[in-house]
Design a protein around this motif. Structure first.
Motif, PDB file in Angstrom:
ATOM      1  N   MET A   1       0.852  -1.171   0.000  1.00 23.91           N
ATOM      2  CA  MET A   1       0.000   0.000   0.000  1.00 23.91           C
ATOM      3  C   MET A   1       0.888   1.220   0.000  1.00 23.91           C
ATOM      4  SD  MET A   1      -2.959  -1.571   0.533  1.00 23.91           S
ATOM      5  CE  MET A   1      -4.131  -0.502   1.277  1.00 23.91           C
ATOM      6  N   ILE A   2       0.437   2.255  -0.668  1.00 24.07           N
ATOM      7  CA  ILE A   2       1.249   3.460  -0.686  1.00 24.07           C
ATOM      8  C   ILE A   2       1.226   4.111   0.690  1.00 24.07           C
ATOM      9  CG2 ILE A   2       1.349   5.733  -1.647  1.00 24.07           C
ATOM     10  CD1 ILE A   2       0.813   4.640  -4.193  1.00 24.07           C
ATOM     11  N   CYS A   3       2.367   4.606   1.090  1.00 27.32           N
ATOM     12  CA  CYS A   3       2.511   5.093   2.443  1.00 27.32           C
ATOM     13  C   CYS A   3       1.726   6.359   2.693  1.00 27.32           C
ATOM     14  CB  CYS A   3       3.969   5.346   2.733  1.00 27.32           C
ATOM     15  SG  CYS A   3       4.203   5.844   4.385  1.00 27.32           S
ATOM     16  N   LEU A   4       0.872   6.319   3.684  1.00 33.09           N
ATOM     17  CA  LEU A   4       0.044   7.464   3.972  1.00 33.09           C
ATOM     18  C   LEU A   4       0.081   7.881   5.431  1.00 33.09           C
ATOM     19  CD1 LEU A   4      -2.964   6.152   1.966  1.00 33.09           C
ATOM     20  CD2 LEU A   4      -1.306   7.804   1.263  1.00 33.09           C
ATOM     21  N   PHE A   5       1.187   7.736   6.061  1.00 26.66           N
ATOM     22  CA  PHE A   5       1.238   8.121   7.466  1.00 26.66           C
ATOM     23  C   PHE A   5       0.879   9.601   7.584  1.00 26.66           C
ATOM     24  CE2 PHE A   5       4.032   4.760   6.721  1.00 26.66           C
ATOM     25  CZ  PHE A   5       4.107   4.006   7.856  1.00 26.66           C
ATOM     26  N   SER A   6       0.143   9.918   8.588  1.00 25.08           N
ATOM     27  CA  SER A   6      -0.205  11.314   8.792  1.00 25.08           C
ATOM     28  C   SER A   6       0.876  11.974   9.611  1.00 25.08           C
ATOM     29  CB  SER A   6      -1.547  11.419   9.504  1.00 25.08           C
ATOM     30  OG  SER A   6      -1.882  12.748   9.692  1.00 25.08           O
ATOM     31  N   ALA A   7       1.764  12.639   8.942  1.00 29.57           N
ATOM     32  CA  ALA A   7       2.905  13.242   9.638  1.00 29.57           C
ATOM     33  C   ALA A   7       2.566  14.628  10.179  1.00 29.57           C
ATOM     34  CB  ALA A   7       4.093  13.333   8.694  1.00 29.57           C
ATOM     35  N   GLY A   8       1.494  15.196   9.730  1.00 26.28           N
ATOM     36  CA  GLY A   8       1.112  16.495  10.234  1.00 26.28           C
ATOM     37  C   GLY A   8       2.035  17.605   9.834  1.00 26.28           C
ATOM     38  N   LEU A   9       2.707  17.470   8.684  1.00 25.55           N
ATOM     39  CA  LEU A   9       3.710  18.467   8.301  1.00 25.55           C
ATOM     40  C   LEU A   9       3.260  19.296   7.111  1.00 25.55           C
ATOM     41  CD1 LEU A   9       6.942  16.430   8.580  1.00 25.55           C
ATOM     42  CD2 LEU A   9       6.324  18.376   9.917  1.00 25.55           C
ATOM     43  N   LEU A  10       3.706  20.453   7.014  1.00 21.59           N
ATOM     44  CA  LEU A  10       3.738  21.379   5.901  1.00 21.59           C
ATOM     45  C   LEU A  10       3.004  20.899   4.661  1.00 21.59           C
ATOM     46  CD1 LEU A  10       7.582  20.882   5.894  1.00 21.59           C
ATOM     47  CD2 LEU A  10       6.350  22.209   7.569  1.00 21.59           C
ATOM     48  N   PHE A  11       1.782  21.214   4.413  1.00 21.10           N
ATOM     49  CA  PHE A  11       1.148  20.629   3.219  1.00 21.10           C
ATOM     50  C   PHE A  11       0.433  21.627   2.272  1.00 21.10           C
ATOM     51  CE2 PHE A  11       1.439  17.173   6.205  1.00 21.10           C
ATOM     52  CZ  PHE A  11       2.088  16.260   5.459  1.00 21.10           C
ATOM     53  N   ILE A  12       0.230  21.364   0.862  1.00 21.19           N
ATOM     54  CA  ILE A  12      -0.019  22.317  -0.259  1.00 21.19           C
ATOM     55  C   ILE A  12      -1.381  22.278  -0.937  1.00 21.19           C
ATOM     56  CG2 ILE A  12       1.107  23.147  -2.283  1.00 21.19           C
ATOM     57  CD1 ILE A  12       2.858  20.915  -2.326  1.00 21.19           C
TER      58      ILE A  12
ATOM     59  N   LEU B   1       7.575  15.130 -12.588  1.00 19.50           N
ATOM     60  CA  LEU B   1       8.359  14.263 -11.705  1.00 19.50           C
ATOM     61  C   LEU B   1       7.962  14.445 -10.245  1.00 19.50           C
ATOM     62  CD1 LEU B   1      11.900  14.655 -13.307  1.00 19.50           C
ATOM     63  CD2 LEU B   1      10.492  12.585 -13.318  1.00 19.50           C
ATOM     64  N   VAL B   2       7.272  15.533  -9.927  1.00 19.97           N
ATOM     65  CA  VAL B   2       6.863  15.762  -8.542  1.00 19.97           C
ATOM     66  C   VAL B   2       5.872  14.711  -8.070  1.00 19.97           C
ATOM     67  CG1 VAL B   2       7.238  18.242  -8.714  1.00 19.97           C
ATOM     68  CG2 VAL B   2       4.944  17.315  -9.116  1.00 19.97           C
ATOM     69  N   TYR B   3       5.275  13.942  -8.984  1.00 17.99           N
ATOM     70  CA  TYR B   3       4.301  12.928  -8.592  1.00 17.99           C
ATOM     71  C   TYR B   3       4.947  11.589  -8.261  1.00 17.99           C
ATOM     72  CZ  TYR B   3       1.189  16.478 -10.417  1.00 17.99           C
ATOM     73  OH  TYR B   3       0.550  17.669 -10.638  1.00 17.99           O
ATOM     74  N   LEU B   4       6.256  11.501  -8.375  1.00 21.83           N
ATOM     75  CA  LEU B   4       6.938  10.262  -8.044  1.00 21.83           C
ATOM     76  C   LEU B   4       6.737   9.845  -6.578  1.00 21.83           C
ATOM     77  CD1 LEU B   4       8.751   7.971  -8.985  1.00 21.83           C
ATOM     78  CD2 LEU B   4      10.745   9.420  -8.560  1.00 21.83           C
ATOM     79  N   PRO B   5       6.681  10.786  -5.620  1.00 21.71           N
ATOM     80  CA  PRO B   5       6.418  10.358  -4.237  1.00 21.71           C
ATOM     81  C   PRO B   5       5.083   9.637  -4.044  1.00 21.71           C
ATOM     82  CG  PRO B   5       7.376  12.539  -4.231  1.00 21.71           C
ATOM     83  CD  PRO B   5       7.069  12.217  -5.669  1.00 21.71           C
ATOM     84  N   CYS B   6       4.176   9.739  -5.005  1.00 20.50           N
ATOM     85  CA  CYS B   6       2.932   8.973  -4.904  1.00 20.50           C
ATOM     86  C   CYS B   6       3.217   7.477  -4.806  1.00 20.50           C
ATOM     87  CB  CYS B   6       2.031   9.231  -6.114  1.00 20.50           C
ATOM     88  SG  CYS B   6       1.259  10.858  -6.162  1.00 20.50           S
ATOM     89  N   VAL B   7       4.278   7.034  -5.484  1.00 23.24           N
ATOM     90  CA  VAL B   7       4.604   5.610  -5.448  1.00 23.24           C
ATOM     91  C   VAL B   7       5.809   5.328  -4.567  1.00 23.24           C
ATOM     92  CG1 VAL B   7       3.595   5.103  -7.688  1.00 23.24           C
ATOM     93  CG2 VAL B   7       5.977   5.791  -7.586  1.00 23.24           C
ATOM     94  N   GLU B   8       6.323   6.333  -3.905  1.00 24.41           N
ATOM     95  CA  GLU B   8       7.431   6.168  -2.978  1.00 24.41           C
ATOM     96  C   GLU B   8       6.947   6.212  -1.535  1.00 24.41           C
ATOM     97  OE1 GLU B   8      10.477   5.372  -3.188  1.00 24.41           O
ATOM     98  OE2 GLU B   8      10.715   5.367  -5.334  1.00 24.41           O
ATOM     99  N   SER B   9       6.267   7.277  -1.163  1.00 25.33           N
ATOM    100  CA  SER B   9       5.880   7.481   0.238  1.00 25.33           C
ATOM    101  C   SER B   9       4.506   8.084   0.385  1.00 25.33           C
ATOM    102  CB  SER B   9       6.877   8.425   0.907  1.00 25.33           C
ATOM    103  OG  SER B   9       6.786   9.705   0.306  1.00 25.33           O
ATOM    104  N   SER B  10       3.841   8.369  -0.715  1.00 27.54           N
ATOM    105  CA  SER B  10       2.574   9.112  -0.695  1.00 27.54           C
ATOM    106  C   SER B  10       2.698  10.400   0.115  1.00 27.54           C
ATOM    107  CB  SER B  10       1.427   8.259  -0.156  1.00 27.54           C
ATOM    108  OG  SER B  10       0.202   8.754  -0.615  1.00 27.54           O
ATOM    109  N   PHE B  11       3.854  11.052  -0.079  1.00 27.55           N
ATOM    110  CA  PHE B  11       4.107  12.366   0.521  1.00 27.55           C
ATOM    111  C   PHE B  11       4.094  12.326   2.052  1.00 27.55           C
ATOM    112  CE2 PHE B  11       2.634  13.229  -3.764  1.00 27.55           C
ATOM    113  CZ  PHE B  11       3.576  14.145  -4.208  1.00 27.55           C
ATOM    114  N   ASN B  12       4.506  11.191   2.599  1.00 31.13           N
ATOM    115  CA  ASN B  12       4.637  11.076   4.046  1.00 31.13           C
ATOM    116  C   ASN B  12       6.058  11.433   4.447  1.00 31.13           C
ATOM    117  OD1 ASN B  12       4.590  10.339   6.763  1.00 31.13           O
ATOM    118  ND2 ASN B  12       5.033   8.205   6.273  1.00 31.13           N
ATOM    119  N   VAL B  13       6.216  12.534   5.149  1.00 30.10           N
ATOM    120  CA  VAL B  13       7.533  13.015   5.552  1.00 30.10           C
ATOM    121  C   VAL B  13       8.229  12.040   6.500  1.00 30.10           C
ATOM    122  CG1 VAL B  13       8.747  14.896   6.724  1.00 30.10           C
ATOM    123  CG2 VAL B  13       6.863  15.413   5.178  1.00 30.10           C
TER     124      VAL B  13
END
Length: 712
Positions: free
Chosen positions: A13-24, A188-200
């Motif tokens: 599963m793509i990583c979706l931890f809620s890190a609570g950090l800086l978001f856009i 290329l900014v969408y690559l984290p979708c398959v890396e960490s799902s933008f989880n810091v």
């Protein structure tokens, strides 16, 4: 920086931890088709016909199937979907155990159907007829047989992908600016979708960290990675590093499908693939290597699917509200600063300060270390430099707090060690996760608490093993020393071969791009074992302490030269000559010359390496080496728990790399921690190893490829 599990029953599963950090936030995307676009469209990232079914498969996984559904499919042909299974969507260990059984049963059932068809028997049941219809009337038995070995179950990702898109809102606008500054395609900014799902806060079992899932070996080429600061966890610093890595990949390979695959498979691996097959479509269909498996074959397809969904998220998820970017005030500290006092003076909690500065590691916030001199802090936008300067007045120190440690020797007790270092026995016990009896073992490296450290009342305790050694009697110090029969993590790693096998199999490339020095372990000339087959698992210590470094980190003094002290160490997992050079502050070539090592020649676990130590001796080197291994241990157990043990029977052809990465899915240092008496130089078929069962302790765990892992 990899994606998806390679095991048959695996789901990811793509990583979706809620890190609570800086978001856009980025604006609503234009309407687009829900399937992959045609290859004819002018694009840096073409959808080749040969992978279009794969892209469509991943779009469906990201947008159609939920976590309560598992898609049973062919791992080589993703257009061949056998059916779905119902899973428990709860994020609990009980649900994970149930799902593992469901998936295993489903794989077994479909394998039985395919095996029957491979035997030439006509389909009789509705299920058998449905499966046969997926192949066609003229399918040969060999095709059915091969399909029976390629069964895989993929868990749906709809909710999790959507949550990742929401989180991306805080990061994508700045990421686009960064990539544009390097002259790279913005998509290329969408690559984290398959890396960490933008989880810091993402962290994999094998040490990949942050939004871009950099391993230590690759990340250290671009960023500071240490016990105090780990810039992989800063999303913006890591994005600059990802841009440099991708730009280098593209510069070498001249094709974005290859450059992106190299982000997963490694630049050297894709160089070989391109040399053999020239273009991506041919590489996809024909390239074979030990490391080019499901994850690498599908990485580009997953990126294309993720890009399609993320850019057109309203089409798939409706009018969802994305996280917004956060603005900061930046302030560079003029000296070493205690985080707790700074937070108090600024009116912030330590959690808020850490949230704003994710690259600062845990030791900074529990008082073991100071915020380093020259570090650029991020603070709330409303904070003026005058306010911050006033808050830091009187807080600066000239030096960083040292890391103190004690190597357990025969005759030591925890009480005696505490007295020697002038700390309380209770603090020593809590800092090292010792048992109530404060049992310690020869060879352990205990961490000595420092002044001002906030030691948690509860820590990860040692795990009791099913196969126990005799428990030591309680002493007056409540701190008996157990003597291990072998020091783990100091042996080379040959592959396990049959007795007549002569040729060594080439090991998988473990890094995402070539690095100056190769980290141990490395393949060495195999020693063919002819020992009799093991009939029972090896004995492990009664308590394997999960918080204590057990590697042999001692530096042995060999003599004095005119300009340096000659020392000797033995290589342990994860170390390179580059690490030793960094810790000594000298060129790597100096160490190669001293040891007569040719450039490019790898070092092996247990290999003796001579070092030119400074006149002050080995203290600084040993401290940095200890911090390196302590960091790896702390990061792992901040994300994962060991909940039990199982055994694995060694097979002909196994290597410790394939065992750890593919079969057991744990890092080597952890395997050796549970097998201290095993000689890893001479593994033989049917030998049994004890290995820990690892469960994530976060919301969504990452597997060894840096992706969500639900095999718990």
């Amino acid at each position: 920086m990899l994606f998806l599990t390679r095991r048959v029953f695996g789901t990811c599963m793509i990583c979706l931890f809620s890190a609570g950090l800086l978001f856009i936030t980025f604006g609503p995307a234009a309407t687009a088709a829900t399937r992959a676009p045609s290859v004819s469209a002018p694009d840096d990232f073409p959808v080749y016909p040969v992978i279009k079914p794969n892209v469509d498969f991943w779009i469906d996984i990201f947008t159609k199937y939920s976590r309560g559904e598992g898609v049973v499919h062919d791992a080589r042909d993703l257009s061949r979907i056998y059916g779905t299974v119902k899973l428990n969507p709860e994020n609990t260990r009980k649900a994970a155990k149930q799902n593992r059984k469901v998936k295993k049963k489903a794989i077994k059932n479909y394998k039985a159907v395919l095996t029957k068809l491979a035997a030439g028997k006509a389909p009789a049941t509705a299920k058998e007829k449905k499966v046969a219809a997926l192949f066609g009337a003229n399918t040969t038995p060999s095709v059915f047989k091969r399909a029976s070995r390629n069964l895989r179950i993929q868990t749906g990702l709809k909710q999790h992908f959507m949550e990742g898109v929401i989180r991306s809102g805080a990061l994508v606008p700045e990421f686009k600016k960064i990539f544009k500054s390097y002259g790279l395609p913005e998509d290329l900014v969408y690559l984290p979708c398959v890396e960490s799902s933008f989880n810091v806060a993402a962290y994999s079992k094998f040490g990949a960290a942050g939004v871009w899932q950099f391993t230590r070996s690759t990340g250290r080429l671009y960023m500071e990675i240490g016990y105090v600061v780990d810039e992989r966890r800063d999303p913006f610093i890591a994005t600059h590093s990802a841009a440099k890595l991708l730009k280098r990949n593209y510069g070498e390979l001249k094709d974005w499908s290859l450059a992106l695959t190299a982000y997963n498979h490694g630049l050297n691996g894709m160089r070989r693939a391109k040399k053999q097959h020239k273009a991506y479509p041919k590489i996809y269909t024909s390239y074979r290597s030990r490391s080019f498996k499901f994850a690498s074959r599908n990485f580009y397809s997953e990126f294309l699917a993720a890009r399609q969904v993320a850019k057109n998220y309203t089409r798939y998820f409706g009018d969802i509200r994305l996280d917004r970017p956060v603005s900061y005030t930046r302030f560079k500290v003029a000296g070493y600063v205690p985080a707790s006092q700074l937070a108090q003076n600024l009116g912030l909690s330590l959690a808020e300060l850490h949230k704003l500065n994710p690259a600062l590691r845990k030791p900074v916030f529990d008082g073991r270390k100071y915020i380093p001199k020259g570090y650029e802090l991020r603070l709330p936008k409303g904070f003026t430099h005058e306010r911050i300067t006033l808050a830091t007045a009187g807080l600066y120190y000239d030096k960083q707090k040292p890391s103190k440690f004690h190597r357990v020797s025969k005759g030591d007790t925890a009480g005696a060690i505490a007295r020697t270092h002038r700390v309380s026995l209770n603090d020593l016990i809590m800092a090292n996760g010792l048992s109530r009896r404060a049992t310690i073992y020869v060879g352990q490296t205990l961490r000595i608490p420092v002044a001002g450290e906030a030691i948690p009342k509860k820590t990860k305790q040692a795990i009791s093993q099913e196969h126990k050694s005799p428990t030591p009697k309680k002493t007056e110090e409540a701190a008996a020393v157990m003597v291990a029969s072998a020091t783990p993590e100091t042996q080379p790693l040959p592959p396990v071969k049959k007795a007549k096998t002569k040729k060594t199999a080439r090991q998988k490339e473990t890094q995402k791009k070539p690095v100056p020095e190769k980290a141990a372990p490395q393949a060495t000339k195999p020693e063919i074992a002819v020992a009799p087959a093991a009939t029972k698992p090896p004995e492990v210590p009664a308590d394997v302490n999960l918080q204590v470094v057990t590697s042999d980190l001692k530096v042995r003094k060999l003599g004095e030269k005119k300009s340096y002290i000659l020392g000797e160490i033995h290589v342990v997992p994860g170390e390179t000559l580059g690490h030793y050079a960094d810790w000594l502050g000298i060129p790597t070539q100096n160490i190669r010359t001293l040891n007569r090592l040719a450039y490019g020649k790898p070092i092996s676990i247990g290999q003796a390496i001579k070092l030119p130590l400074p006149g002050a001796g080995s203290t600084g080197f040993e401290e940095k080496r200890f911090e390196y291994h302590q960091e790896i241990l702390e990061d792992f157990f901040d994300s994962y728990d060991v909940v039990g043990t199982d055994t694995y029977e060694v097979k002909s052809g196994d290597t410790l790399w394939t065992l750890c990465a593919n079969e057991l899915e744990i890092p080597l240092w952890l395997l050796q921690k549970f097998n201290p008496t095993i000689n890893f130089n001479a593994l033989h078929p049917r030998q049994q190893l004890v290995y820990p069962l690892v469960n994530p302790n976060g919301v969504f765990p990452l597997d060894h490829d840096g992706n969500l892992d639900f095999r718990i």
